[in-house]
Write a protein that holds these residues in place. Sequence first.
Motif: not given
Length: 541
Positions: A319, A332-334, A488, A490, A494, A497
């Motif tokens: 992430r 957070q972001w993939p 997972e 979000f 994000g 999570c």
Amino acid sequence: TSGNQPYRTSYHFQPPKNWMNDPNGPMLRLGIYHLFYQYNPKAAVWGSNVIWGHSTSTDLVNWTPHDPAIYPSQQSDINGCWSGSTTILPGGHPVILYTGIDTENRQVQNLAAPKNFSDPFLREWVKFKHNPLLTPNSKNKINATYFRDPSTAWLGCDGNWRVIIGSQKKERGLAILFKSNDFVHWEEAEKPLYSANKDTGMWECPDFYPVLIKSALGIDTSSNGPDVRYVLKVSFFRTPHDYYMIGTYNPDKDIFIPDNGPFKDSSLRYDYGKFYASKTFFDNKYPLHRRILWGWVNESSSAIDDIKKGWSGVQAIPRSIWLDKSGKQLVQWPIKEIETLRGTQIELPYQVLSGGSVLEVSGLTAAQADVVISFEISDFIKAEVLDPSWTNPQVICSRKDASVKGGLGPFGLLVLASEGLQEYTAVFYRIFKGHNKYVKYVVLMCSDQNRSSLNQDNDKTTYGAFVDVDPVQEKLSLRSLIDHSIVESFGAEGKACITARVYPTLAINDAEAHLYVFNNGTENIGITRLSAWSMKKAQIN
Ligand code: DQQ
């Protein structure tokens, strides 16, 4: 991966078999990403004699396996090679600091360096002859069973390196600080970088790094300056969760001052589901400048089932991590590279999801998918008032699981669902009215595993998080990465999570798994966007 292995993932990192836990020493060197990981080559359960598995990648999506990088070979690590980190020294030379379990089962810190810098994969690592560099002893009074997981080192303006190591003293967690001018001789600083004010138990895998104010860009671990805040993350062995604090690092006094006081139960977490022993690294692969977070997601199945299937543990999708514009939390972001696996795409036009309805999203490989949905609420009258004594989001989510009808919500996704809904994992929102004039609405995000499997041997704990978003001003979005036995999710781009492990018995593989959108509230909800993709299989090890 189908057939008798319905729970193996298609795009999450795992070794071909056996046990994996913490991500170790992630880094980028000369365009190649390295991931080391705690690995038990002999079994699908943890063993104290774990070693460092090693894989490399050019895109963080597809991975090539290599021989183990670090395994017991010296007195200082003969009983196990535990977690640690890499630091890139000036000149671009990476070194590893890791915890060894020595002949007396003490935890000591060791150094290793690549044997051959011209090998782009850095396949062989040479241990420093005079290991260990650091031992617990009567002089420093560090407990030999609570001294592990050196962080990536950072350089202070005095030219000295600093590293923190997880520990506990009288049940209180601490991040002990050491300094060195040559990376070999380390001295304990007068004070820890930070320590608990109450019994927290052992702090594992501490991570300490700068983030930029009002920017999603990452910076090198040794950077400091006026636009920089600091993050301290520690893994609480007791809970076990990864908690973090945002604060100020005073480089002269070498202490960290968190904005919101010491760690507490309500402290921020990277993930409100399963996610542990995580570690970040700075990625400046041209033209990127980002900080990337790796985290271990363990099984929710029984050890017996893990042994049967022959493996245990996956890594979350890496992430990007940065400071939210509010400055109060991380986002957070993939990593965007994961989108290269997106195949067939389904789009739904705007529609109203009336209270009590379920809508199937078909045409996808629903056991292996990436789903993005956005909700619009136009009428808040039906939102229930949040009982002021309900302060723990996980508890609210388990009392009010997906089956409990509400006013505004629950609405969200049913993933890894069987056709008759005997099995599903529900990822959803509920919106409550706040109980004072400062908090108008409270947004709760839940991941409910109650009905995820007909097999009762799994841990089906429900997870929950409050999301700091104003549902009046913003659309409420949700993204879920679904991969056979992991979901997972979000929330709000994000801001929160939640990662869950599930083991459906009916909703397995692409033929049997389904995806639905649901609204179990009384109020209608608008779906302003739904994009879903079948995900291709990544080449992993
Ligand atoms: N796992 C490692 C330790 C660390 C723990 C051992 C965290 O170094 O403290 O496998 O999961």
